[in-house]
Design a protein around this motif. Structure first.
Motif, PDB file in Angstrom:
ATOM      1  N   MET A  89       0.870  -1.176   0.000  1.00 18.28           N
ATOM      2  CA  MET A  89       0.000   0.000   0.000  1.00 18.28           C
ATOM      3  C   MET A  89       0.904   1.222   0.000  1.00 18.28           C
ATOM      4  O   MET A  89       1.817   1.320   0.826  1.00 18.28           O
ATOM      5  N   TYR A  90       0.669   2.125  -0.919  1.00 18.09           N
ATOM      6  CA  TYR A  90       1.456   3.360  -1.004  1.00 18.09           C
ATOM      7  C   TYR A  90       0.590   4.501  -0.472  1.00 18.09           C
ATOM      8  O   TYR A  90      -0.454   4.814  -1.016  1.00 18.09           O
ATOM      9  N   LEU A  91       1.060   5.098   0.608  1.00 20.00           N
ATOM     10  CA  LEU A  91       0.312   6.135   1.307  1.00 20.00           C
ATOM     11  C   LEU A  91       0.909   7.506   1.045  1.00 20.00           C
ATOM     12  O   LEU A  91       2.127   7.667   1.015  1.00 20.00           O
ATOM     13  N   CYS A  92       0.046   8.459   0.879  1.00 19.51           N
ATOM     14  CA  CYS A  92       0.460   9.848   0.732  1.00 19.51           C
ATOM     15  C   CYS A  92      -0.108  10.631   1.914  1.00 19.51           C
ATOM     16  O   CYS A  92      -1.208  10.323   2.406  1.00 19.51           O
ATOM     17  N   ALA A  93       0.637  11.598   2.380  1.00 21.81           N
ATOM     18  CA  ALA A  93       0.164  12.462   3.470  1.00 21.81           C
ATOM     19  C   ALA A  93       0.580  13.894   3.178  1.00 21.81           C
ATOM     20  O   ALA A  93       1.540  14.132   2.433  1.00 21.81           O
ATOM     21  N   SER A  94      -0.138  14.832   3.743  1.00 27.81           N
ATOM     22  CA  SER A  94       0.256  16.229   3.573  1.00 27.81           C
ATOM     23  C   SER A  94       0.060  16.973   4.887  1.00 27.81           C
ATOM     24  O   SER A  94      -0.725  16.565   5.754  1.00 27.81           O
ATOM     25  N   SER A  95       0.809  18.055   5.042  1.00 30.68           N
ATOM     26  CA  SER A  95       0.655  18.887   6.228  1.00 30.68           C
ATOM     27  C   SER A  95       0.923  20.339   5.862  1.00 30.68           C
ATOM     28  O   SER A  95       1.633  20.632   4.899  1.00 30.68           O
ATOM     29  N   LEU A  96       0.337  21.224   6.666  1.00 31.45           N
ATOM     30  CA  LEU A  96       0.490  22.654   6.412  1.00 31.45           C
ATOM     31  C   LEU A  96       1.899  23.111   6.752  1.00 31.45           C
ATOM     32  O   LEU A  96       2.469  23.961   6.083  1.00 31.45           O
ATOM     33  N   ASP A  97       2.427  22.544   7.772  1.00 33.17           N
ATOM     34  CA  ASP A  97       3.748  22.922   8.242  1.00 33.17           C
ATOM     35  C   ASP A  97       4.472  21.660   8.664  1.00 33.17           C
ATOM     36  O   ASP A  97       3.895  20.580   8.647  1.00 33.17           O
ATOM     37  N   ALA A  98       5.712  21.779   9.054  1.00 33.61           N
ATOM     38  CA  ALA A  98       6.439  20.599   9.514  1.00 33.61           C
ATOM     39  C   ALA A  98       5.848  20.143  10.841  1.00 33.61           C
ATOM     40  O   ALA A  98       5.723  20.950  11.769  1.00 33.61           O
ATOM     41  N   PRO A  99       5.483  18.880  10.973  1.00 26.91           N
ATOM     42  CA  PRO A  99       4.918  18.406  12.243  1.00 26.91           C
ATOM     43  C   PRO A  99       5.871  18.548  13.418  1.00 26.91           C
ATOM     44  O   PRO A  99       5.449  18.468  14.561  1.00 26.91           O
ATOM     45  N   ASN A 100       7.166  18.756  13.152  1.00 29.46           N
ATOM     46  CA  ASN A 100       8.125  18.951  14.241  1.00 29.46           C
ATOM     47  C   ASN A 100       8.589  20.401  14.302  1.00 29.46           C
ATOM     48  O   ASN A 100       9.688  20.694  14.757  1.00 29.46           O
ATOM     49  N   SER A 101       7.721  21.299  13.855  1.00 29.09           N
ATOM     50  CA  SER A 101       8.094  22.713  13.820  1.00 29.09           C
ATOM     51  C   SER A 101       7.832  23.418  15.148  1.00 29.09           C
ATOM     52  O   SER A 101       8.162  24.585  15.292  1.00 29.09           O
ATOM     53  N   PHE A 109      -3.450  11.820   6.141  1.00 31.62           N
ATOM     54  CA  PHE A 109      -3.166  10.747   5.201  1.00 31.62           C
ATOM     55  C   PHE A 109      -4.309  10.523   4.221  1.00 31.62           C
ATOM     56  O   PHE A 109      -5.475  10.731   4.555  1.00 31.62           O
ATOM     57  N   GLY A 110      -3.944  10.069   3.014  1.00 30.11           N
ATOM     58  CA  GLY A 110      -4.938   9.591   2.066  1.00 30.11           C
ATOM     59  C   GLY A 110      -5.250   8.126   2.332  1.00 30.11           C
ATOM     60  O   GLY A 110      -4.675   7.508   3.229  1.00 30.11           O
ATOM     61  N   GLN A 111      -6.162   7.584   1.529  1.00 26.13           N
ATOM     62  CA  GLN A 111      -6.561   6.193   1.719  1.00 26.13           C
ATOM     63  C   GLN A 111      -5.582   5.211   1.097  1.00 26.13           C
ATOM     64  O   GLN A 111      -5.682   4.012   1.349  1.00 26.13           O
ATOM     65  N   GLY A 112      -4.646   5.710   0.322  1.00 25.44           N
ATOM     66  CA  GLY A 112      -3.613   4.846  -0.212  1.00 25.44           C
ATOM     67  C   GLY A 112      -3.934   4.248  -1.566  1.00 25.44           C
ATOM     68  O   GLY A 112      -5.096   4.213  -1.998  1.00 25.44           O
ATOM     69  N   THR A 113      -2.888   3.811  -2.241  1.00 23.19           N
ATOM     70  CA  THR A 113      -3.010   3.035  -3.473  1.00 23.19           C
ATOM     71  C   THR A 113      -2.430   1.660  -3.200  1.00 23.19           C
ATOM     72  O   THR A 113      -1.259   1.545  -2.817  1.00 23.19           O
ATOM     73  N   ARG A 114      -3.261   0.645  -3.381  1.00 22.81           N
ATOM     74  CA  ARG A 114      -2.778  -0.721  -3.153  1.00 22.81           C
ATOM     75  C   ARG A 114      -2.264  -1.273  -4.472  1.00 22.81           C
ATOM     76  O   ARG A 114      -3.023  -1.412  -5.428  1.00 22.81           O
ATOM     77  N   LEU A 115      -0.974  -1.584  -4.506  1.00 21.47           N
ATOM     78  CA  LEU A 115      -0.335  -2.134  -5.701  1.00 21.47           C
ATOM     79  C   LEU A 115      -0.117  -3.631  -5.527  1.00 21.47           C
ATOM     80  O   LEU A 115       0.428  -4.067  -4.512  1.00 21.47           O
TER      81      LEU A 115
END
Lengths: 118, 117
Positions: A89-101, A109-115
């Motif tokens: 499963m290939y997962l993509c995620a996005s964030s507004l800023d760095a989570p460790n900022s 996260f998205g629901q993923g692409t299962r290959l």
């Protein structure tokens, strides 16, 4: 905006073929991440972008893998000459800023692409 | 390199009861973040709770709370008043807190939690 969108949701391909996945992040997010998750394991980091710049790549990202984020919007992950070991499963995620900022920010996260490589 | 260990592959709990999921991690960093993510069947992963290592107070979010033991490098998740919708895979994750440092999440293998009616 309904969140992180990934396309396709499922992909079956023959060994040796090339595949490309797409991720559309939440619109104002400048960070975009790719992870791979195999059965029974937690997600493993592949790469991430800040806007269009690819800032870090895992050693898991062999030369058969390439990721792009033109114009800092959507991203594509291409796998060339697929192997059975690429099935995951290939997962993509996005964030507004760095989570460790230090700012209380979150990666979505998205629901993923299962290959499946046969 | 950082590692995250979840020693409970599967757990089950009765509805309305309390359950604790374990997580330990290994790092030489002093500044970092810890997360618990929930992955319901066939749904996307969502953040349950987050803890900054420099904060001594344990994070809480409604029925979810953590027991963060920095010296022991332990970060357990307690779910109170368990609900059927809590059934999911739960992943513990670590992120380096250095400014400008890596933003990758390092995940454990997960714990499959089943809430029984």
């Amino acid at each position: 905006d309904t969140g992180v969108s990934q396309d396709p949701r499922h992909k079956i391909t023959k060994r040796g073929q090339n595949v490309t996945f797409r991720c559309d992040p939440i619109s104002e997010h400048n960070r975009l991440y790719w992870y791979r998750q195999t059965l029974g394991q937690g997600p493993e980091f592949l790469t991430y972008f800040q806007n269009e710049a690819q800032l870090e790549k895992s050693r898991l990202l062999s030369d058969r893998f390439s990721a792009e984020r033109p114009k800092g919007s959507f991203s594509t992950l291409e796998i060339q000459r697929t192997e059975q070991g690429d099935s995951a499963m290939y997962l993509c995620a996005s964030s507004l800023d760095a989570p460790n900022s230090g700012v209380d920010t979150e990666a979505f996260f998205g629901q993923g692409t299962r290959l499946t490589v046969v | 390199a950082q590692t995250v260990t979840q020693s409970q592959p599967e757990m089950s709990v009765q509805e309305a009861e309390t359950v604790t999921l374990s997580c330990t991690y290994d790092t030489s960093e002093n500044n970092y973040y810890l997360f618990w993510y929930k992955q319901p069947p066939s749904r996307q992963m969502i953040l349950v709770i987050r803890q900054e290592a420099y904060k001594q107070q344990n994070a809480t979010e409604n029925r979810f709370s953590v027991n963060f033991q920095k010296a022991a490098k332990s970060f357990s998740l307690k779910i109170s008043d368990s609900q059927l919708g809590d059934t999911a895979m739960y992943f513990c994750a670590f992120m380096n807190g250095a400014q400008g440092g890596s933003e990758k999440l390092v995940f454990g293998k997960g714990t499959k939690l089943t809430v029984n009616p």
